[in-house]
Design an enzyme around this catalytic site. Structure first.
Site, short mmCIF file in Angstrom:
data_model
loop_
_atom_site.label_atom_id
_atom_site.label_comp_id
_atom_site.label_asym_id
_atom_site.label_seq_id
_atom_site.Cartn_x
_atom_site.Cartn_y
_atom_site.Cartn_z
N SER A 1 0.82 -1.20 0.00
CA SER A 1 0.00 0.00 0.00
C SER A 1 0.87 1.27 0.00
O SER A 1 1.64 1.49 -0.92
CB SER A 1 -0.95 -0.03 1.20
OG SER A 1 -1.89 1.00 1.13
N TYR A 2 0.79 2.09 1.05
CA TYR A 2 1.56 3.34 1.09
C TYR A 2 3.06 3.07 1.17
O TYR A 2 3.87 3.93 0.82
CB TYR A 2 1.12 4.19 2.29
CG TYR A 2 1.50 5.64 2.16
CD1 TYR A 2 0.65 6.54 1.53
CD2 TYR A 2 2.70 6.12 2.66
CE1 TYR A 2 0.98 7.87 1.40
CE2 TYR A 2 3.04 7.46 2.54
CZ TYR A 2 2.18 8.33 1.90
OH TYR A 2 2.53 9.66 1.77
#
Length: 464
Positions: free
Chosen positions: A293-294
């Site tokens: 994800s991030y």
């Protein structure tokens, strides 16, 4: 019941307003003040008065929960899974309870990283003074000395901390689904050094100091009559403020302030700091990143700031549901080209495992993380498919990229055909596995190579 209690609380104010509306200018001024007060009272906030105290246990045992032998969180007495709605119609209180349990689980995972995975907790900044805010990462004993390979794990954004992928999965499913522990154990068993980043630990919270307002009566230059008028207004203002605060914050929650950690005030800063002070100093010839994800965005930002060093040291990057954007992050052409050859992003998809998924961005290939868990993905709104299937895909992916890169660098490798692009190598591995052949295991691994990351004759090895 809550609304009726709130109405009872407001009733004296309404009666008072009705009485003073019949008075003169002074009374009308009071009416205006009361109207202003009522306009600022949030009913939801007012209903906090009916909440039980926000006083929660600080241990799993205090919550009467424990992890069983399968890594599932269960109630000690009933054996039931965690229940969020412990008290009906008190969502805020239930959320605070959930958050308190989450903090305990974060500490529990830290303990597992040290005890079960044998990782060391390393404080950062490395030159921090005794009084300044600090964070930490986790490393295996050989993280900086392993001459062959190093794996770096980066989680996503939110409340998760080092060693976690998703708090909700830890609480509602099990430790293997929501933590990085299966990845770490697998990597250690395959001979990797390991570094676990902690990109969301950017600050510490301390109680906000109360500002003492100097009384106007301390000013000796003003006439006594003027000082008395000021004091009277100040007292009335304070009385109104305290009246409102009584209902706005009945639990008397502390007001906190954030003290940011030097050079680690954001996930991007953290990734660059750990690179400069640890990864870049590691002896490993081949560094492999796993970013979720991030964490994928943080890696791309790292590459933008340390492009030459990353290209020289990183062999492959495995992403899961990465939210990076090469346009918004202004990644240059050379970075995008490197990502196409050295990165792969497994994304949540209903397509079969490894099916190419169309992307609007000209960077790394995007492939499906399999369809088997798609229903679970929809149910939990989480990224579980990417992580569950990706753990099995990891050894193949890193091995084929390593083989491909060494071939393209014209390094001799016995039994190696013409150089293969990563996607071609992946198809070759899949095809050979389907026919029951031993694939990369047939070719002696070059030195130094991740020789333990080999595919068995039955395909991919089972997860630990």
């Amino acid at each position: 019941m809550s609304i009726s209690l709130s109405s009872l609380i407001l009733l004296p104010i309404w009666i008072n307003m009705a009485q003073i509306q019949q008075g003169g200018p002074d009374e009308k001024e009071k009416t205006t003040a009361l109207k202003d007060l009522l306009s600022r009272i949030d009913l939801d906030e007012l209903m906090k008065k009916d909440e039980p105290p926000l006083d929660f246990p600080d241990t799993l045992e205090g919550f009467e929960y424990a992890f069983n032998e399968k890594g599932q969180l269960r109630h000690i007495k009933t054996g039931e899974p965690f229940v969020f709605n412990y008290r009906e119609d008190l969502h805020r209180w239930n959320q605070k309870r959930y958050e308190a349990l989450g903090e305990i689980i974060t500490k529990y995972v830290y303990e597992l990283l040290e005890k079960d995975c044998n990782l060391k907790k390393i404080s950062i900044p490395v030159d921090a003074t005794e009084s300044e805010p600090k964070s930490f990462i986790f490393m295996s004993e050989d993280a900086l000395t392993n001459p062959q390979k190093l794996m770096v794990l980066i989680h996503g954004s939110g409340v998760v901390r080092a060693g976690q992928w998703a708090r909700r999965l830890i609480i509602n499913e099990d430790l293997d689904s929501g933590t990085q522990i299966p990845f770490i154990k697998r990597a250690v068993a395959e001979g990797y050094g390991v570094i676990v980043l902690n990109p969301n630990e950017n600050y510490i919270e301390v109680e906000k100091p109360k500002i003492r307002v100097q009384s106007s009566s301390d000013s000796s230059d003003e006439p006594a009559e003027k000082r008395e008028r000021k004091d009277k207004v100040s007292k009335e203002t304070k009385k109104r403020r305290d009246f409102y605060e009584k209902y706005r914050n009945p639990q008397r929650e502390k007001e906190m302030m954030q003290l940011y950690i030097r050079e680690n005030g954001s996930p991007e800063e953290h990734a660059v700091y750990v690179w400069d002070h640890f990864i870049a100093q590691a002896a490993a010839e081949n560094v492999f990143f796993v970013a979720h994800s991030y964490g994928g965005l943080a890696f791309v930002e790292l590459m933008i700031q340390r492009e030459a060093d990353v290209k020289n040291k990183v062999t492959a990057v495995a992403l899961t549901d990465s939210v990076h954007n090469v346009w918004h992050q202004e990644a240059g052409k050379t970075i995008r080209e490197w990502m196409r050859e050295n990165c792969c992003n497994w994304v949540s998809s209903s397509e079969p495992l490894d099916t190419s998924v169309e992307s609007m961005l000209p960077d790394c290939p995007r492939v499906s993380a399999d369809t088997d868990c798609f229903v679970i993905l929809k149910k939990n709104s989480m990224h579980r498919p990417s992580r569950a299937n990706f753990l099995e895909e990891l050894p193949v992916y890193f091995q084929i990229l390593y083989r491909s890169l060494r071939s393209q660098d014209q390094l001799p490798e016995a039994g190696c055909d013409a150089p293969l692009a990563p996607h071609q190598a992946r198809r070759a591995v899949r095809g050979a596995s389907a026919t029951g052949e031993a694939t990369l295991a047939h070719a002696p691994a070059p030195a130094p190579a991740p020789s333990s990351l080999l595919v068995s004759s039955s395909g991919l090895p089972a997860p630990h």
